[in-house]
Design an enzyme around this catalytic site. Structure first.
Site, PDB file in Angstrom:
ATOM      1  CG  ASN A  10      -1.706   1.329   1.350  1.00 44.28           C
ATOM      2  OD1 ASN A  10      -2.022   1.959   0.537  1.00 44.28           O
ATOM      3  ND2 ASN A  10      -2.763   1.067   2.549  1.00 44.28           N
ATOM      4  NE  ARG A  87      -6.488   0.636   0.285  1.00 44.77           N
ATOM      5  CZ  ARG A  87      -6.843   1.427   1.362  1.00 44.77           C
ATOM      6  NH1 ARG A  87      -5.768   1.443   2.146  1.00 44.77           N
ATOM      7  NH2 ARG A  87      -7.832   1.957   1.645  1.00 44.77           N
ATOM      8  CG  HIS A 176     -13.155   2.247   3.527  1.00 40.81           C
ATOM      9  ND1 HIS A 176     -13.951   3.278   4.387  1.00 40.81           N
ATOM     10  CD2 HIS A 176     -11.811   2.370   3.814  1.00 40.81           C
ATOM     11  CE1 HIS A 176     -13.076   4.118   5.047  1.00 40.81           C
ATOM     12  NE2 HIS A 176     -11.824   3.681   4.631  1.00 40.81           N
ATOM     13  NE  ARG A 237     -10.558  11.391   5.373  1.00 38.80           N
ATOM     14  CZ  ARG A 237     -10.543  10.136   4.855  1.00 38.80           C
ATOM     15  NH1 ARG A 237     -11.445   9.779   3.978  1.00 38.80           N
ATOM     16  NH2 ARG A 237      -9.596   9.245   5.464  1.00 38.80           N
ATOM     17  CD  GLU A 381      -8.769  -2.074   4.542  1.00 36.86           C
ATOM     18  OE1 GLU A 381      -9.241  -1.461   3.643  1.00 36.86           O
ATOM     19  OE2 GLU A 381      -8.452  -1.661   5.614  1.00 36.86           O
TER      20      GLU A 381
END
Ligand code: AMP
Length: 395
Positions: A10, A87, A176, A237, A381
């Protein structure tokens, strides 16, 4: 055939997270982080069998960090890699699933870069460096957006002029995807259904947060949109705000777009509301001590989450269960309790003991006997990326 190995990567602009996964093992053989890339303080740290290691990197290049990984992989695996799984944040409308990376895939990741300007260029840097360092091995791209390509048009279109969709690809994409896919597959197993079957509402609650409605293994709708800013309250956020906020701040405070972007992405969410922290553990502690900002931040977080999940129920024909995952979803009994309190109208009720004493790191049911299923499922993940990478290999 011996167990196959996948290196999961990633890549961000200044870091590379990696994990070496073996197909038959639940945990990584080796995992770590190359950090502060692009600076003279770059380091490579990894953990193996519970022990931490850290070395400085000679220069801050992505390729240097990946080259330093080569002997570690040899040492800890004792066999060659079968694949490298990357990813990638934004696959736009090009990809509905994982892809073997070739020139056309690289081109498409580049084409989608305007939709994820912080992420896709960094992902590309990592892929290109890794393809040079691990040149004998097939490389696969697993997109955060791909799982949500099954959303129907009525879920992915914004009510904007059509040309903005047809010419600029402005629509809801969702993110996601690997996490929502992984936990809903696990949910069907936990419920005794066939893998992938069931009607689920999934809440991935980490630093980034999103909710998703999944029916029989297909995403029907999700809270994130064109970018990962839409939807739920997150660490820093804002999630949803009135779209006129931009104009209002420009007119009244003379704020330009970069200022507004920074405020919405880095200074809002739990941090902005609490005035204290983006870290849920710290906020829970402060709330217990009576901190009003932390109390409000947690209340808004849970109410908005419940509202989002209940809205997403519109995408399902029935409800087989609600899933909590991510650092907050897996670990915070308080957040689960406050959220489910708002959802009684869907027939959801927690078992207080099961919720508070849920074993760490294990999938389990935490609903009361007379409630629709409520599950806590640790996400993985990397496992999903490794499995999807292996699925692309010829057997
Ligand atoms: P993630 O991005 O999935 O690693 O999740 C990070 C978030 O999980 C942060 O807000 C952490 O404070 C939160 N978190 C981790 N452990 C706990 C815990 N035991 N209780 C509450 N929040 C937690």
């Amino acid at each position: 055939m011996s167990d196959r190995l996948v290196l999961v990567i990633n890549c961000g602009s200044s870091s590379i997270k990696f994990a070496l996964r073996c197909e038959s093992q639940a945990t990584a053989l080796l995992s770590g982080l190359a950090d502060r890339l692009g600076s003279d303080q770059a380091t490579l740290s990894w953990q193996v069998a519970g022990t931490q290691h850290c070395v400085p990197l000679a220069d801050g290049e992505h390729a240097t960090a990946l080259t330093a990984l080569l002997p570690l992989i040899d040492d800890y695996s004792g066999q060659p890699l079968s694949a490298v799984g990357h990813r990638v944040v934004h696959g736009g409308e090009h990809f509905t699933g994982a892809q073997v990376i070739d020139l056309a895939v690289l081109d498409a990741i580049r084409t989608n870069a305007p939709l994820a300007p912080l992420h896709n260029p960094a992902n590309l840097t990592g892929i290109e460096a890794a393809m040079r360092v691990f040149e004998e091995v097939p490389h696969m791209a697993i997109f955060d957006t791909a799982f949500h390509q099954s959303m129907p048009a009525h879920a992915y279109r914004y009510a904007l002029p059509e040309a903005l969709y047809t010419e600029q690809r402005i629509r809801r994409y969702g993110f996601h995807g690997t996490s929502h896919q992984y936990v809903t597959n696990q949910a069907s197993q936990l419920a005794g259904l066939q893998t992938g079957q069931g009607a689920w509402l999934s809440a991935h609650l980490g630093n980034g947060c999103s909710s998703c409605a999944v029916l029989d293994g297909r995403s029907q709708d999700t809270s994130m949109g064109l970018t990962p800013l839409e939807g739920l309250v997150m660490g820093t956020r804002s999630g949803d705000v009135d779209p006129n906020l931009h104009g209002h701040l420009a007119r009244t405070l003379n704020w330009d777009l970069p200022r507004i972007d920074t405020m919405l992405n880095r200074e809002s969410g739990l941090l902005g509301l609490s005035g204290l922290s983006n870290d849920m553990r710290q906020l829970e502690q402060a709330r217990a001590e009576g901190h009003p900002g932390a109390t409000l931040a947690i209340a808004v977080f849970c109410y908005r989450l419940a509202r989002s999940l209940m809205g997403l129920a519109a995408a399902l024909p029935r409800l087989d269960g609600v899933i909590f995952t991510g650092g907050i979803g897996e670990n915070s009994s308080l957040i689960r309790a406050l959220t489910v309190e708002h959802m009684a109208i869907l027939g959801l009720k927690l078992d207080t003991d099961r919720n508070t004493s849920a074993p760490r790191g294990q999938a389990c049911m935490i609903n009361a006997a007379d409630s629709t299923a409520i599950m806590l499922i640790p996400t993985d993940e990397e496992r999903q990326i490794a499995d999807e990478s292996l699925a692309l290999l010829p057997r």
